[in-house]
Structures are given as structure tokens and as C-alpha cells.
Design an enzyme around this catalytic site. Structure first.
Site, PDB file in Angstrom:
ATOM      1  N   ALA A  70       2.808  -0.886   2.265  1.00 26.26           N
ATOM      2  CA  ALA A  70       1.388  -1.231   2.192  1.00 26.26           C
ATOM      3  C   ALA A  70       1.108  -2.291   1.133  1.00 26.26           C
ATOM      4  O   ALA A  70       0.287  -3.187   1.343  1.00 26.26           O
ATOM      5  CB  ALA A  70       0.565   0.026   1.917  1.00 26.26           C
ATOM      6  N   THR A  71       1.797  -2.218  -0.014  1.00 21.57           N
ATOM      7  CA  THR A  71       1.529  -3.186  -1.085  1.00 21.57           C
ATOM      8  C   THR A  71       1.744  -4.613  -0.585  1.00 21.57           C
ATOM      9  O   THR A  71       0.899  -5.498  -0.795  1.00 21.57           O
ATOM     10  CB  THR A  71       2.438  -2.910  -2.309  1.00 21.57           C
ATOM     11  OG1 THR A  71       2.196  -1.571  -2.751  1.00 21.57           O
ATOM     12  CG2 THR A  71       2.159  -3.872  -3.444  1.00 21.57           C
ATOM     13  N   ASN A 151      -6.192   8.213  -2.110  1.00 21.59           N
ATOM     14  CA  ASN A 151      -4.925   8.880  -2.375  1.00 21.59           C
ATOM     15  C   ASN A 151      -5.004   9.950  -3.446  1.00 21.59           C
ATOM     16  O   ASN A 151      -4.221  10.884  -3.467  1.00 21.59           O
ATOM     17  CB  ASN A 151      -3.861   7.845  -2.768  1.00 21.59           C
ATOM     18  CG  ASN A 151      -4.359   6.858  -3.792  1.00 21.59           C
ATOM     19  OD1 ASN A 151      -5.368   6.182  -3.589  1.00 21.59           O
ATOM     20  ND2 ASN A 151      -3.674   6.772  -4.914  1.00 21.59           N
ATOM     21  N   GLN A 179      -3.395   6.340   3.479  1.00 15.14           N
ATOM     22  CA  GLN A 179      -3.443   7.794   3.266  1.00 15.14           C
ATOM     23  C   GLN A 179      -4.130   8.532   4.406  1.00 15.14           C
ATOM     24  O   GLN A 179      -4.043   9.752   4.491  1.00 15.14           O
ATOM     25  CB  GLN A 179      -4.163   8.120   1.943  1.00 15.14           C
ATOM     26  CG  GLN A 179      -3.375   7.739   0.709  1.00 15.14           C
ATOM     27  CD  GLN A 179      -2.146   8.603   0.475  1.00 15.14           C
ATOM     28  OE1 GLN A 179      -1.960   9.665   1.081  1.00 15.14           O
ATOM     29  NE2 GLN A 179      -1.271   8.149  -0.409  1.00 15.14           N
ATOM     30  N   SER A 199       1.640   2.421   5.605  1.00 10.68           N
ATOM     31  CA  SER A 199       2.975   2.499   5.014  1.00 10.68           C
ATOM     32  C   SER A 199       3.765   3.638   5.636  1.00 10.68           C
ATOM     33  O   SER A 199       3.261   4.764   5.742  1.00 10.68           O
ATOM     34  CB  SER A 199       2.817   2.733   3.515  1.00 10.68           C
ATOM     35  OG  SER A 199       4.065   2.790   2.903  1.00 10.68           O
ATOM     36  N   HIS A 201       6.321   5.351   4.482  1.00 16.18           N
ATOM     37  CA  HIS A 201       6.780   6.484   3.662  1.00 16.18           C
ATOM     38  C   HIS A 201       5.671   7.465   3.309  1.00 16.18           C
ATOM     39  O   HIS A 201       5.906   8.460   2.629  1.00 16.18           O
ATOM     40  CB  HIS A 201       7.513   5.997   2.401  1.00 16.18           C
ATOM     41  CG  HIS A 201       6.640   5.501   1.283  1.00 16.18           C
ATOM     42  ND1 HIS A 201       6.281   6.297   0.220  1.00 16.18           N
ATOM     43  CD2 HIS A 201       6.062   4.305   1.063  1.00 16.18           C
ATOM     44  CE1 HIS A 201       5.526   5.588  -0.621  1.00 16.18           C
ATOM     45  NE2 HIS A 201       5.378   4.373  -0.124  1.00 16.18           N
ATOM     46  N   THR A 239      14.332 -11.663   7.342  1.00 17.87           N
ATOM     47  CA  THR A 239      14.897 -10.813   8.404  1.00 17.87           C
ATOM     48  C   THR A 239      14.289  -9.417   8.338  1.00 17.87           C
ATOM     49  O   THR A 239      14.195  -8.822   7.259  1.00 17.87           O
ATOM     50  CB  THR A 239      16.433 -10.733   8.225  1.00 17.87           C
ATOM     51  OG1 THR A 239      16.935 -12.064   8.272  1.00 17.87           O
ATOM     52  CG2 THR A 239      17.076  -9.888   9.312  1.00 17.87           C
ATOM     53  N   CYS A 330       1.735   6.847  -8.154  1.00 15.72           N
ATOM     54  CA  CYS A 330       2.112   5.439  -8.333  1.00 15.72           C
ATOM     55  C   CYS A 330       1.785   4.984  -9.748  1.00 15.72           C
ATOM     56  O   CYS A 330       2.237   3.942 -10.179  1.00 15.72           O
ATOM     57  CB  CYS A 330       1.369   4.558  -7.343  1.00 15.72           C
ATOM     58  SG  CYS A 330       1.741   4.962  -5.653  1.00 15.72           S
TER      59      CYS A 330
END
Ligand code: PLP
Length: 395
Positions: A70-71, A151, A179, A199, A201, A239, A330
Site C-alpha cells: 500500500a505504501t 488501522n 484495512q 495491501s 499482507h 519486474t 507500523c
């Protein structure tokens, strides 16, 4: 150990892990090399995942650009808009409770345009103050960024209203749905926003994979931040992470099918934690924990609790079997009080009494039983130590 920090990251779903290993070992080509079978096979894997992510989002109008998370997606979106800004539109607007990735990226984007970053207030629940937001979004604004769900406290923003306000002023909207995915319906938010980010993860997929979802009409106007080999419609050179993307795709498909069921289970379990913990502490003459954010309108898996008078670090240290966090994971290396909890009106002292518990697909009722009893015991111990200290101070 009981893992209750799913908003920081989720464990990889075993079905996803199996696929990631298969692709890692079995698909060796570069998706950009379509001149031979290995390359074509890798491109097929990436395309299949793109379809799975698009289906989760329920959108046909938009393109899925794979990123490392996401960042990166936020940076490609906001900085890309900054680089392509023209005329008087040079300012950006965000809500005060956005993730640091949005705050930092919007600051950079405003630096690129030579404009300013305006921050809209949030209310006690962490929901953006629409009136204030409206007053900040005008004909000088390139884009606003408002998250779907928070979050730290799980508050949910009214994205259709936010999008309407931004669009009325001719500004674009980036919505961080990271989230919200798999926890609440996201299709409407994604449909109304011009750009969305998510994201892998945070939804039981592998780390290092995510997406920027962008309205097709914007694709040509957005300036690439990561220029290179023209991958991902020229918006994210480099890639592609084929195994990570494959896993992200499957995670998206599973979230489409099982998200609602996960959410119902988690809602029941978070409600039980609040009720039973509260009942135990009150029965022992101790303060009830206070829920930060909205009681009803919040992410079903997320609890941010304040133990009035008890230091959160001490509570966590006294419950060593529980993996939970104070504030956003985070930011846990940073000791400044959470900007989200500060934005909803808590003092620095109150922020230091807050813990975040976030449940996930693999949280069991037994985990919840242990969390309730360990937290009840930990808080009781911390209050007892406080009492002793107060007694000592008085003597
Ligand atoms: N946005 C939100 C709401 C998040 O919770 C996070 C991660 O904590 C991010 C963005 C950043 O995601 P990533 O780790 O994929 O860069």
C-alpha cells in the site's frame, strides 16, 4: 502465544502459501518476456491475479496496478498526481487519522507541486469531519486522501459523501482501503474513489505485494514515479513479483468468498472481549475499559481499549502470552503518542493507556478466552501496583 495483531499484518493463509511456493518454484519466466513459453506463463499468472483482485473490488472501470504494497501504491498515486498537477490546482487534503504512509506521501506530493497540505479534523470516533473537509477542498486542490477504515481504532469513513464533496470541487479522491478489505464491503468506496490502494499482507497474502487501483481515464494523466520497463501500464516499472502477485490474487479470491464470514466471527469475538473484560473489572471494583472509536460502526475485528489509570506498556508486559500492540504497529518503534488517538481528542497520558487488539481469520474462541483472562489478570496487577505506589506516596 496468541496473535492478536492482525491489523499490523496477517498470517499467510495456508492455501495462499502453497500457491506462492508452487509459483516461486514452477514459474520462472519474466512476465514482460512474452516471446517464449516461460514468459507467457508468468504473464498468465499475473493476469489471473489481476482479475481476482479486480473481482474483489467489484470494478470494471478501473485498472489494477501491482505494487510492493500500500505504501508504494499511495506514493505512485499521490506523487504521480503531484507531478502531473497543472495550473492553480497544487494543494492536497487528507484526514487527520490517515496512515503515516498517506501523510508522508501527501507531504511529498505538496512539496512537488509547491502547494500546501491541508488536514481535515476527525470526530471523537475518528470519522472525518465532513464540514471541515468541505471547507478545505476547493478549486486549488489536486486530490484528497481519506481512508475507508482506520488501522488503529477501526473507524469507518463515509466514502461516498467524501467523494461527492471532493468531486464537487473538481478534486480527485484517493481512498486507502487497506484495512477495510475482507472486513467490510468495499465495492462502493472503490467505485466512488478515483484511486484506491490495498495491501496483500493485511488480507492473508504474502508481504511485498499490493495494488493501486486507478480509474482508467486517469491512467494517461498520472505521471509515473517509478519509470522503467513500462510494466504495469507504465505506472510501476520493474519486474513484477510473480509469486507475491499470485498469492495476493488468491488471497483476494478467498476474501471475496470468506470475508463476510470472517467478519461475523470476529464481530462476535470482539464484542465478547469488551463485555467479559468489562464485567470482570467492574465486579472487582476496577475501572471498565473504554472503547476508542465508535461502538457500533467500526471494523468488526478491531478493538482499541483504554484502561483508565493503567499504563498500556505495563498491561502488555504483564500479559506476555498475548501479541498485541499499543497504537499502530507500523509506528511502534516510535515513542510519540499515536496521532490517531491524539486526533480523536485523547491526551498524551490517555494515549499511553491504550492497547489495540485486532483479530483475524485464524483467531479461535480459545484464543479469545485466553486474551480475556490474561488481560483481566494483567490489568488487575497493574491497578494493584498503582494502589501500592499511591499508598507509598501517601506515607
Ligand atoms: N494503509 C493502512 C491503513 C495500513 O494499515 C498500512 C499498514 O499498516 C498501510 C497503509 C501500509 O501498507 P504496506 O505495509 O503494504 O505498505
Amino acid at each position: 502465544m496468541v496473535y492478536l495483531d492482525n491489523n499490523a499484518t496477517t498470517p499467510v493463509d495456508p492455501r495462499v502459501a502453497e500457491l506462492v511456493v508452487d509459483v516461486l518454484c514452477g514459474v520462472s519466466g519474466n512476465p514482460a518476456s512474452s516471446s517464449h513459453r516461460s514468459g507467457t506463463r508468468a504473464a498468465e499468472v499475473v493476469d489471473a491475479a489481476r482479475t481476482q483482485v479486480a473481482e474483489l473490488l467489484g470494478e470494471q472501470r478501473q485498472s489494477v496496478i501491482f505494487t510492493s504494497g500500500a505504501t508504494e501504491a499511495i506514493h505512485i498515486g499521490l506523487l504521480g498526481l503531484g507531478f502531473s498537477a497543472q495550473g492553480q490546482r497544487r494543494n492536497f487534503v487528507i484526514a487527520a487519522a490517515e496512515h503515516k504512509a498517506v501523510i508522508a506521501s501527501a507531504e511529498l506530493a505538496a512539496r512537488v507541486t509547491g502547494g500546501e497540505l491541508r488536514v481535515a479534523r476527525v470526530d471523537r470516533s475518528g470519522v472525518v469531519d465532513l464540514e471541515h473537509f468541505d471547507s478545505l477542498v476547493d478549486e486549488t486542490v489536486v486530490a484528497a486522501a481519506v481512508m475507508h477504515a482506520n488501522n488503529e481504532i477501526g473507524s469507518i469513513n463515509p466514502i461516498p459523501d467524501v467523494a461527492h464533496t471532493a468531486h464537487e470541487a473538481g478534486a480527485l479522491l484517493l481512498c486507502d482501503v487497506t484495512q477495510a478489505v475482507g472486513k467490510i464491503p468495499i465495492a462502493t468506496a472503490v467505485a466512488r474513489a478515483d484511486l484506491s490502494v490495498l495491501s496483500s499482507h493485511k488480507m492473508y497474502g504474502p508481504k511485498g505485494s499490493g495494488a493501486l487501483v486507478i480509474d482508467r481515464h486517469l491512467q494517461k494523466t498520472l505521471q509515473p514515479v517509478l519509470a522503467g520497463g513500462g510494466q504495469e501500464r507504465g505506472l510501476r516499472g520493474g519486474t513484477q513479483n510473480v509469486p507475491g502477485i499470485a498469492g495476493f490474487g488468491l488471497a483476494a479470491q478467498v476474501a471475496s468468498k470468506e470475508g463476510e464470514r470472517d467478519a461475523d466471527r470476529n464481530r462476535g469475538m470482539t464484542n465478547r472481549i469488551v463485555m467479559e473484560l468489562s464485567a470482570f473489572l467492574a465486579a472487582n471494583g476496577l475501572p471498565r475499559p473504554q472503547l476508542n472509536g465508535s461502538v457500533d460502526d467500526r471494523l468488526p475485528n478491531t478493538l482499541n481499549l483504554r484502561f483508565p489509570g493503567a499504563d498500556a506498556d505495563a498491561v502488555i508486559a504483564s500479559a506476555p502470552e498475548l501479541e498485541i500492540s499499543t497504537g499502530s504497529a507500523c509506528q511502534s518503534a516510535v515513542t510519540t503518542p499515536s496521532h490517531v488517538l491524539t486526533a480523536i481528542g485523547l491526551s498524551a497520558g490517555e494515549v499511553s493507556e491504550c492497547i489495540r487488539i485486532s483479530l483475524g481469520r485464524f483467531t479461535t474462541e480459545e484464543d479469545v478466552n485466553q486474551a480475556i483472562s490474561d488481560l483481566a489478570a494483567a490489568a488487575t496487577r497493574v491497578y494493584a501496583v498503582n494502589d501500592t505506589r499511591e499508598g507509598d506516596d501517601g506515607s
